[in-house]
Design an enzyme around this catalytic site. Sequence first.
Site, PDB file in Angstrom:
ATOM      1  CD  GLU A 181      54.140   6.129  79.711  1.00 14.49           C
ATOM      2  OE1 GLU A 181      54.193   6.941  80.645  1.00 14.49           O
ATOM      3  OE2 GLU A 181      53.259   5.509  79.228  1.00 14.49           O
TER       4      GLU A 181
ATOM      5  CE1 TYR B 242      56.134   6.514  82.963  1.00 20.46           C
ATOM      6  CE2 TYR B 242      58.149   7.946  82.774  1.00 20.46           C
ATOM      7  CZ  TYR B 242      56.674   7.644  82.418  1.00 20.46           C
ATOM      8  OH  TYR B 242      56.209   8.389  81.463  1.00 20.46           O
TER       9      TYR B 242
END
Lengths: 291, 396
Positions: B205, B117
Amino acid sequence: MSVLVNKDTRLVVQGITGSAGSFHTIQCMDYGTNVVAGVTPGKGGQKFQDSVPVFDTVQEAVDIEGANVAAIYVPPPFAADSILEAIDAEIPLVIAITEGIPVRDMAEVKARLSTSNTRLIGPNCPGIITPGECKIGIMPGYIHRPGKVGIVSRSGTLTYEAVWQITSAGHGQSTCIGIGGDPINGTSHLDAVKLFHEDPDTEAIILIGEIGGTAEEEAAAFIKENVDKPCAAFIAGRTAPPGRRMGHAGAIVSGGKGTAEAKVEALLDAGISVAETPSHIAEALFKVWKP
Amino acid sequence: MNVHEYQAKQLFADAGVTVPRGTVAQAADQIDQALSSFTDGQAVVVKAQIHAGGRGKGTFTNGFKGGVHVVSSPAEAKDKAEAMLGNVLVTKQTGEEGKEVGTVYFTEASDIDKEFYLAILMDRATSKPVIIASTEGGVDIEEVAEKTPEKIVKVLVEPTLGIRPYQARQVAFALGLSGDSFKQCVKLVTKLYAFFWAKDCSQVEVNPLVLTPTGDVLALDAKVNFDANALFRHPDVVELRDLTEEDPKEVEASKFDLNYIALDGNVACMVNGAGLAMATMDIIKHYGGSPANFLDVGGGANEEQVENAFRILVSDDAVKAILVNIFGGIMKCDVIATGIVNAARKLDMKVPLVVRLEGTNVEQGKKILADSGLALEPADSLAEAAEKVVKLAAQS
């Protein structure tokens, strides 16, 4: 008497010849604010309202007129630059009214502030008023009355609502500070509460917050440990859907953080009287403060 | 402001952030062309482009299942794309009405060794950009933060200095990378930060960021949000705005500088100031009603804006009553009252209207409303106004 501004304040208005700047400066002058200078680059030498000298730079306003507070009405693309200019001129207090400044610009301004002695209030705020002495910003002066209640708020009209309730009940305000609705601002709820805590003439404090961030929780923690003055609060945005920006850039619940519930809980835990609705802010204060 | 995944990936690619190769089709006759760069027998990922999440598990109203498919040939990809284009996809984030898919995105399927992530956003507490990375990729990061916070690394960047090499290395080390993969990751993080800063993003993101079996590091997904305040300096970003993804009432409101957000209740409200507008929604709820919207007309609304605001409010069929709450400061109550009366006459409003005015010139304002002959319910306090409007909404 008050915090931050009073009858000795010498105000310079940046963006004084623009439509917002000139309109609100006239209102502030009518209220009795001591406006000593204006700044509009390229218009140095003019007089605003035939009385206030206009300069090209903030430094000149400081050197020639002894300005010690700056108000900024400059449009968003240029507002951060104006704040930086005021910081460089070593103005101790800068109040940025402008709404819509890019967050990136404010991150840079915030970094510069940390290496200066300037306090910034705002941006995206109604300003600051010490009733009967000095009004800097866009709030309607007449709803205020000199008194003992210090008010700090992220919102403009919601502050007026609280002010009006206090005034209608026959009381008044020491100083009202609008800290603004942006995610990055100069003065926090906590900073303002500290000022009211130390001000001998502020007897009671009202804190008005809204969803987003954790500034209200930080102020609540300080109040719990340090403040004996009666405090009331209201938090707007209990019904706001998560993830949406509710008008103010800072008013957004993200990842379960910044909810109204968490804030109300922290405030109650600090022994603060929390108003159930915006119509009951003064009532909440009078539960804990007997003037 | 949000953009589609394919647009975000294009922006990433332009910024030097490695992404899988991809093409798009926005009509059935563009599918063959879009797939022509894929070779026979090559695995292809087919993704419906809507702003809402949960696409993979979504269902189309025509019965077709899934907004994301991995298929083993371009021919199969064509079948899937045809089933998606022009049809409505319902996911857990779209609501029951779903979103029509106007664009299908084809990318090379990547072999995955590890999923990470990576995100960059503005941290409110420190007023600085923060890079967030985790070895736990491809899953809900909120859950990781809650259950295994030690698996998340945060690197704060000084806004005036920008990202420094050691900070990018810190991220790559935290992800457990080495050798050429480490170098690729450092480069990717550095480029991604430069993009975040240059384009005034409020958040980027990448979930997941992947390591392939051959050691390559690339952004498999891309989500980008832009700071609405900074769009004036990014006309190229404004061009990417997809109005079909937004509520038509919100698009209409933005034309008149009205700050409007559609909600699902039946009590509409019109307020000056964002904080008071939120508080007005809250008080409607407090008295048992349900707000139909958030609407801040701003500090200096004129008659035209008031009229357009009413037009947008009544265009929502769910609305059973309207509450106007104005604390006149700079905005004078008599001006607002005139605007309300003119708008009500022009629009021939059928729903009951409760008006609460306070502040500058309030007496003149109330007189204008009373003399208008319109069926308006005046109220003196916000509490009284909210009680009245909730009652009226329940009756009609």
